[in-house]
Design a protein around this motif. Structure first.
Motif, PDB file in Angstrom:
ATOM      1  N   ALA A  30     -16.909   9.375  -2.517  1.00  0.00           N
ATOM      2  CA  ALA A  30     -16.615   8.784  -1.212  1.00  0.00           C
ATOM      3  C   ALA A  30     -17.507   7.583  -0.897  1.00  0.00           C
ATOM      4  CB  ALA A  30     -16.758   9.847  -0.119  1.00  0.00           C
ATOM      5  N   ASP A  31     -18.770   7.611  -1.330  1.00  0.00           N
ATOM      6  CA  ASP A  31     -19.672   6.511  -1.012  1.00  0.00           C
ATOM      7  C   ASP A  31     -19.339   5.229  -1.786  1.00  0.00           C
ATOM      8  OD1 ASP A  31     -20.403   7.888  -3.313  1.00  0.00           O
ATOM      9  OD2 ASP A  31     -22.484   7.223  -3.208  1.00  0.00           O
ATOM     10  N   LEU A  32     -18.429   5.333  -2.762  1.00  0.00           N
ATOM     11  CA  LEU A  32     -17.971   4.157  -3.498  1.00  0.00           C
ATOM     12  C   LEU A  32     -16.489   3.873  -3.210  1.00  0.00           C
ATOM     13  CD1 LEU A  32     -19.640   4.770  -6.999  1.00  0.00           C
ATOM     14  CD2 LEU A  32     -20.401   3.223  -5.184  1.00  0.00           C
ATOM     15  N   ALA A  33     -16.055   4.296  -2.037  1.00  0.00           N
ATOM     16  CA  ALA A  33     -14.646   4.153  -1.671  1.00  0.00           C
ATOM     17  C   ALA A  33     -14.180   2.696  -1.683  1.00  0.00           C
ATOM     18  CB  ALA A  33     -14.398   4.763  -0.294  1.00  0.00           C
ATOM     19  N   TYR A  34     -15.095   1.779  -1.424  1.00  0.00           N
ATOM     20  CA  TYR A  34     -14.729   0.363  -1.383  1.00  0.00           C
ATOM     21  C   TYR A  34     -14.348  -0.175  -2.758  1.00  0.00           C
ATOM     22  CZ  TYR A  34     -19.521  -0.262  -3.104  1.00  0.00           C
ATOM     23  OH  TYR A  34     -20.674  -0.196  -3.852  1.00  0.00           O
ATOM     24  N   LEU A  35     -14.668   0.575  -3.824  1.00  0.00           N
ATOM     25  CA  LEU A  35     -14.304   0.162  -5.175  1.00  0.00           C
ATOM     26  C   LEU A  35     -12.979   0.750  -5.645  1.00  0.00           C
ATOM     27  CD1 LEU A  35     -17.760   0.475  -6.994  1.00  0.00           C
ATOM     28  CD2 LEU A  35     -16.631  -1.615  -6.185  1.00  0.00           C
ATOM     29  N   LYS A  36     -12.355   1.578  -4.820  1.00  0.00           N
ATOM     30  CA  LYS A  36     -11.107   2.221  -5.218  1.00  0.00           C
ATOM     31  C   LYS A  36      -9.931   1.244  -5.125  1.00  0.00           C
ATOM     32  CE  LYS A  36     -12.421   6.958  -3.959  1.00  0.00           C
ATOM     33  NZ  LYS A  36     -12.066   8.170  -3.194  1.00  0.00           N
ATOM     34  N   TYR A  37      -8.958   1.443  -6.005  1.00  0.00           N
ATOM     35  CA  TYR A  37      -7.733   0.639  -6.006  1.00  0.00           C
ATOM     36  C   TYR A  37      -6.982   0.872  -4.695  1.00  0.00           C
ATOM     37  CZ  TYR A  37      -2.842  -0.396  -7.252  1.00  0.00           C
ATOM     38  OH  TYR A  37      -1.550  -0.864  -7.273  1.00  0.00           O
ATOM     39  N   PRO A  38      -6.686  -0.177  -3.930  1.00  0.00           N
ATOM     40  CA  PRO A  38      -6.151   0.012  -2.576  1.00  0.00           C
ATOM     41  C   PRO A  38      -4.628   0.040  -2.471  1.00  0.00           C
ATOM     42  CG  PRO A  38      -6.730  -2.285  -2.901  1.00  0.00           C
ATOM     43  CD  PRO A  38      -7.074  -1.584  -4.183  1.00  0.00           C
ATOM     44  N   LEU A  39      -3.910  -0.371  -3.515  1.00  0.00           N
ATOM     45  CA  LEU A  39      -2.459  -0.505  -3.397  1.00  0.00           C
ATOM     46  C   LEU A  39      -1.732   0.740  -3.895  1.00  0.00           C
ATOM     47  CD1 LEU A  39      -2.069  -4.197  -4.633  1.00  0.00           C
ATOM     48  CD2 LEU A  39      -2.489  -3.344  -2.314  1.00  0.00           C
ATOM     49  N   HIS A  40      -0.408   0.719  -3.781  1.00  0.00           N
ATOM     50  CA  HIS A  40       0.402   1.853  -4.206  1.00  0.00           C
ATOM     51  C   HIS A  40       0.376   1.984  -5.732  1.00  0.00           C
ATOM     52  CE1 HIS A  40       3.946   4.447  -4.773  1.00  0.00           C
ATOM     53  NE2 HIS A  40       3.757   4.819  -3.520  1.00  0.00           N
ATOM     54  N   ALA A  41       0.480   3.225  -6.241  1.00  0.00           N
ATOM     55  CA  ALA A  41       0.406   3.465  -7.684  1.00  0.00           C
ATOM     56  C   ALA A  41       1.516   2.746  -8.447  1.00  0.00           C
ATOM     57  CB  ALA A  41       0.484   4.971  -7.959  1.00  0.00           C
ATOM     58  N   ASN A  42       2.676   2.547  -7.815  1.00  0.00           N
ATOM     59  CA  ASN A  42       3.778   1.880  -8.507  1.00  0.00           C
ATOM     60  C   ASN A  42       3.510   0.400  -8.765  1.00  0.00           C
ATOM     61  OD1 ASN A  42       5.215   4.235  -8.600  1.00  0.00           O
ATOM     62  ND2 ASN A  42       6.578   3.734  -6.907  1.00  0.00           N
ATOM     63  N   VAL A  67       0.834  -1.198   0.000  1.00  0.00           N
ATOM     64  CA  VAL A  67       0.000   0.000   0.000  1.00  0.00           C
ATOM     65  C   VAL A  67       0.868   1.247   0.000  1.00  0.00           C
ATOM     66  CG1 VAL A  67      -1.755   1.306   1.254  1.00  0.00           C
ATOM     67  CG2 VAL A  67      -1.899  -1.192   1.129  1.00  0.00           C
ATOM     68  N   SER A  68       1.925   1.245   0.801  1.00  0.00           N
ATOM     69  CA  SER A  68       2.859   2.357   0.837  1.00  0.00           C
ATOM     70  C   SER A  68       4.055   2.046  -0.070  1.00  0.00           C
ATOM     71  CB  SER A  68       3.340   2.605   2.267  1.00  0.00           C
ATOM     72  OG  SER A  68       4.064   1.475   2.744  1.00  0.00           O
ATOM     73  N   SER A  69       4.954   3.008  -0.186  1.00  0.00           N
ATOM     74  CA  SER A  69       6.132   2.817  -1.041  1.00  0.00           C
ATOM     75  C   SER A  69       7.202   2.051  -0.273  1.00  0.00           C
ATOM     76  CB  SER A  69       6.679   4.176  -1.501  1.00  0.00           C
ATOM     77  OG  SER A  69       7.737   4.009  -2.407  1.00  0.00           O
ATOM     78  N   SER A  70       6.955   0.781  -0.064  1.00  0.00           N
ATOM     79  CA  SER A  70       7.891  -0.069   0.674  1.00  0.00           C
ATOM     80  C   SER A  70       9.059  -0.486  -0.222  1.00  0.00           C
ATOM     81  CB  SER A  70       7.175  -1.319   1.190  1.00  0.00           C
ATOM     82  OG  SER A  70       6.752  -2.131   0.097  1.00  0.00           O
ATOM     83  N   PHE A  71      10.050  -1.121   0.374  1.00  0.00           N
ATOM     84  CA  PHE A  71      11.193  -1.646  -0.375  1.00  0.00           C
ATOM     85  C   PHE A  71      10.716  -2.561  -1.497  1.00  0.00           C
ATOM     86  CE2 PHE A  71      14.278  -4.965  -1.202  1.00  0.00           C
ATOM     87  CZ  PHE A  71      15.476  -4.284  -1.324  1.00  0.00           C
ATOM     88  N   TRP A  72       9.761  -3.435  -1.197  1.00  0.00           N
ATOM     89  CA  TRP A  72       9.316  -4.438  -2.161  1.00  0.00           C
ATOM     90  C   TRP A  72       8.504  -3.831  -3.296  1.00  0.00           C
ATOM     91  CZ3 TRP A  72      12.356  -8.172  -1.283  1.00  0.00           C
ATOM     92  CH2 TRP A  72      12.750  -8.462   0.024  1.00  0.00           C
ATOM     93  N   VAL A  73       7.723  -2.784  -3.004  1.00  0.00           N
ATOM     94  CA  VAL A  73       6.955  -2.108  -4.050  1.00  0.00           C
ATOM     95  C   VAL A  73       7.894  -1.479  -5.077  1.00  0.00           C
ATOM     96  CG1 VAL A  73       5.510  -0.092  -4.522  1.00  0.00           C
ATOM     97  CG2 VAL A  73       4.851  -1.682  -2.727  1.00  0.00           C
TER      98      VAL A  73
END
Length: 519
Positions: A481-493, A229-235
């Motif tokens: 906002a009411d469709l937030a559950y449909l948003k892509y949850p991971l980091h953009a990279n 989700v965040s810009s981790s080493f692995w992402v």
């Protein structure tokens, strides 16, 4: 300081004139499309390697990386650490493949493998990627030159763009490669000089830099937890691997260089030379960003001016405007990081050296833009014009189309750069756009290589699902906002990673299912 000293302007002018003269010199050899696109295969591997390195080391690196390190840490350096593995795969499978086909376009084989649509799809993705990259580089170079000269961003992009177009059109790929050899040396020298000047200005020197950087977690490569989700080493590692595999294995900028080499062995050497130069040199730019962080921490009075400058540019208003002042007060180090390097150059680099550094930054921009223009023109001519418009095109006509396409790509790239004015992070915008456009190309290409039984139908299904997934990942943030559950949850990279794997795996699954039905 809003005007460069005449001595520095003279150095920059000499550099620009020299680049144009290189184009004039090589223009005498451009009597055919083959000369323009592959220099008749006479370039030595070491020159191609430095040329590829210079293309990698764009102004996005020269300005964006120090800004990223200033506002964050060394997390983005993990991108460079992924290069050796991508290079190994490229030299083992891709370079020999391209040399054996003899096709100057990287995408001709896709038509032989899956049909006309596959070639066209890859070409569109490549051209969009190049426009995004050229635009981000035009924008990056204009940021620096605006701080130095006071001229508007648009004016700077147009003037530098005209210079680049001239020598790229006149000299072809040979001029691009040999100018990039000079530019690669110049920009590396520029980075070393900047590090020396920054360290010299910091009381306590290296020990103080290490102490402050460690205390503020500036040397971290990111969390090693399996966090996507965040810009981790692995992402960043995954992103870097897929982008670099795309660069070495699918990007026309690099594939075209393989054909300019005197032999397949020289082509392989060029890839490895690029890697062994780029990895340590890219680290220099993270060190520069960290050093600048320490320097400005010791001079907090300078930070307010940087914030005002960044806020004024983002809002398009004067620095004295109340809204600008309010926005500046809310800004963090990440918001104005791209302003730090130009600001230090303007105020702390002495006359003479400043002209050299600006020339180095110009070279960083020019090398990547010129190679992108040449590669895009080649793809347009080979994969669009000669495929759909004039299949019996003569050498003279093809050369004329190459010239026209080069100019057109340069103009469109400038327009993209103008559209990027006001973005928060130069490096972030490029990484996001490249991940969106490159994922589709790489997935289709890998499907063709990995699955020998993959059919046209399987490829179409894979690309269709993959593109829909990429569009969802790229645009779902626009949902209410009411469709937030449909948003892509991971980091953009992760877009390029998931997009590539989706196309490849769906295509292989369809192939498997078709195979079972036919039994």
């Amino acid at each position: 300081m809003k005007n460069l000293p005449l001595f520095d302007l003279g150095i920059i002018l000499i550099y620009l004139v020299g680049m144009v003269l290189v184009g004039v010199y090589f223009s005498r050899r451009n009597t055919s499309a083959d000369e323009f696109t592959r220099a008749a295969g006479r370039i030595p591997g070491w020159a191609i390697g430095i040329s590829i390195y210079a293309t990698f080391l764009s102004s996005n690196t020269f300005l964006g990386v120090p800004g990223k390190a200033y506002g964050g840490n060394w997390n983005a350096f993990v991108f460079s650490l992924s290069m050796p593995l991508a290079a190994w795969l490229a030299t083992k499978y891709f370079v020999p493949f391209y040399r054996s086909t003899g096709e100057v376009s990287a995408y001709t084989n896709l038509e032989k493998r899956f049909g006309t649509w596959a070639r066209t799809y890859a070409v569109v993705c490549f051209l969009l990627t190049q426009l995004a990259r050229i635009g981000s580089i035009f924008f990056g170079i204009s940021l620096t030159l605006q701080a130095l000269t006071g001229f508007g961003l648009v004016t700077i992009m147009v003037v530098t763009g005209i210079c680049i177009v001239i020598y790229t059109v006149m000299g072809g790929i040979e001029a691009v490669i040999w100018t990039e050899v000079v530019q690669g040396v110049l920009k590396t020298l520029g980075a070393i000089i900047i590090i020396f000047l920054v360290v010299r200005e910091i009381p306590g020197g290296v020990s103080e830099i290490v102490s402050v950087a460690t205390k503020n977690d500036k040397l971290s490569l990111g969390t090693f937890e399996l966090d996507f989700v965040s810009s981790s080493f692995w992402v960043v590692l995954l992103y870097g691997f897929f982008i670099n595999l795309n660069n070495f294995g699918m990007d026309q900028n690099y594939v075209q260089r393989y054909h300019t080499a005197t032999s397949p062995q020289e082509a392989n050497k060029s890839v490895w030379l690029c890697v062994w130069i780029y990895v340590p040199v890219s680290l220099l730019f993270f060190i520069i960003g960290t050093c600048l962080f320490v320097y400005y921490q010791q001079h907090p009075e300078l930070i307010e001016g940087l914030k005002l400058q960044a806020a004024a540019e983002r809002l398009g208003m004067p620095e004295t405007n109340a809204q600008v002042v309010a926005l500046a007060q809310q800004m963090t180090t990440e918001d104005y990081g791209d302003k730090v390097m130009p600001h230090f150059m303007v105020n702390m680099i002495p006359t003479g050296l400043l002209g050299l550094i600006v020339s180095a930054i110009l070279s960083a921009a020019m090398s990547t833009i010129s190679s992108g223009m040449n590669a895009s023109a080649t793809v347009f001519t080979e994969d669009i014009y000669k495929r759909y418009i004039n299949q019996q095109s003569t050498e003279r006509k093809s050369l004329k189309v190459l010239y026209t396409a080069t100019v057109l790509v340069g103009v469109l790239g400038m327009c993209c750069g103008i559209a990027m004015i006001g973005v928060k992070s130069l490096l972030d915008i490029w990484w996001t756009l490249s991940g969106i456009f490159a994922g589709g190309m790489l997935g289709l290409f890998l499907l063709g290589i990995i699955s020998k039984k993959a059919t046209n139908r399987a490829a179409i299904m894979g690309v269709t699902v993959g593109v829909l997934v990429i569009l969802w990942m790229s645009l779902s943030y626009l949902l209410p906002a009411d469709l937030a559950y449909l948003k892509y949850p991971l980091h953009a990279n992760m877009i390029i990673v998931i997009g590539t794997l989706t196309i490849c795996l769906v295509g292989m699954l369809v192939t498997k299912l078709n195979g079972n039905k036919n039994k």
